[in-house]
Design a protein around this motif. Structure first.
Motif, mmCIF file in Angstrom:
data_model
loop_
_atom_site.group_PDB
_atom_site.id
_atom_site.type_symbol
_atom_site.label_atom_id
_atom_site.label_comp_id
_atom_site.label_asym_id
_atom_site.label_seq_id
_atom_site.Cartn_x
_atom_site.Cartn_y
_atom_site.Cartn_z
ATOM 1 N N THR A 1 41.530 68.490 -58.156
ATOM 2 C CA THR A 1 42.027 68.029 -57.127
ATOM 3 C C THR A 1 42.879 69.325 -56.292
ATOM 4 N N ALA A 2 42.564 69.588 -55.156
ATOM 5 C CA ALA A 2 43.095 70.531 -54.353
ATOM 6 C C ALA A 2 44.180 69.904 -53.313
ATOM 7 N N THR A 3 45.287 69.797 -53.207
ATOM 8 C CA THR A 3 46.165 69.346 -52.364
ATOM 9 C C THR A 3 46.566 70.495 -51.535
ATOM 10 N N SER A 4 46.344 70.462 -49.990
ATOM 11 C CA SER A 4 46.963 71.173 -49.122
ATOM 12 C C SER A 4 47.866 70.509 -48.211
ATOM 13 N N VAL A 5 48.960 71.314 -47.627
ATOM 14 C CA VAL A 5 49.787 71.002 -46.575
ATOM 15 C C VAL A 5 49.728 71.945 -45.671
ATOM 16 N N LEU A 6 48.836 71.252 -44.242
ATOM 17 C CA LEU A 6 48.911 72.409 -43.237
ATOM 18 C C LEU A 6 50.146 72.097 -42.286
ATOM 19 N N LEU A 7 50.596 73.124 -41.766
ATOM 20 C CA LEU A 7 51.666 72.813 -40.602
ATOM 21 C C LEU A 7 51.113 73.019 -39.385
ATOM 22 N N ILE A 8 51.174 72.070 -38.428
ATOM 23 C CA ILE A 8 50.540 72.102 -37.285
ATOM 24 C C ILE A 8 51.455 72.140 -35.894
ATOM 25 N N GLY A 9 51.629 73.337 -35.505
ATOM 26 C CA GLY A 9 52.563 73.457 -34.431
ATOM 27 C C GLY A 9 52.039 72.503 -33.158
ATOM 28 N N GLY A 10 53.313 72.126 -32.594
ATOM 29 C CA GLY A 10 53.072 71.454 -31.332
ATOM 30 C C GLY A 10 52.470 72.275 -30.035
ATOM 31 N N GLU A 11 51.916 71.912 -29.089
ATOM 32 C CA GLU A 11 51.295 72.638 -28.005
ATOM 33 C C GLU A 11 52.366 73.266 -27.402
ATOM 34 N N ASP A 12 53.685 73.077 -27.333
ATOM 35 C CA ASP A 12 54.576 73.837 -26.364
ATOM 36 C C ASP A 12 55.073 74.966 -27.359
ATOM 37 N N ALA A 13 54.803 74.732 -28.662
ATOM 38 C CA ALA A 13 55.611 75.725 -29.757
ATOM 39 C C ALA A 13 55.216 76.919 -29.653
#
Length: 149
Positions: A137-149
């Motif tokens: 099992t591979a667990t990932s965390v993706l950080l998604i920036g906001g549109e104004d970031a």
């Protein structure tokens, strides 16, 4: 568009089978400086009881990437690649990946946490062999920036 909170709990279809090749394992091993003989030499791997060369633990990312591509291409996700950073990665193995394995993976979104103008998206990719047995099992965390970031 921000990250769609309705992604939590969503299961994506299993990937097409991925046949783990000996040369792919060797190439990956060299790229990550995994120089132990079982990663490069079939005889060394067989002496340890494996059928062929053993992939380094992070090789699971090769298969997990197929599932993350499903997420990134989901029209309603609110995730744009140009605003995405791979923030965290973990693996939970039942057994090592070995050349000759045929793996399928299925992605599930397990959490979304707001983070500033963006969000942190946690997913788990369950990888199974051709017989249906769990491999990793591979667990990932993706950080998604906001549109104004």
């Amino acid at each position: 568009m921000s990250v769609n909170p309705e992604l939590v709990g969503r299961d994506f279809p299993p990937t097409a089978p991925y046949l783990v090749g000996r040369e792919k394992v060797r190439e990956f091993s060299r790229a990550v400086f995994a120089t132990d003989p079982q990663h490069l030499d079939p005889a060394a791997a067989q002496a340890l009881g494996y059928a062929d060369v053993v992939a380094p633990p992070t090789f699971a990312m090769v298969v997990q990437d197929l599932t993350l591509q499903q997420l990134l291409s989901e029209p309603d996700s609110g995730i744009a690649l140009e605003r995405t950073v791979h923030a965290e990665q973990r693996f939970r193995y039942t057994r090592p990946i070995v050349a000759g394995d045929e793996l399928t993976a299925q992605l599930r979104i397990t959490g979304i946490r707001p983070f500033g103008k963006g969000a942190m998206v946690t997913s788990e990719a369950e990888m199974m062999d051709a017989g249906g047995a769990h491999v990793v099992t591979a667990t990932s965390v993706l950080l998604i920036g906001g549109e104004d970031a």
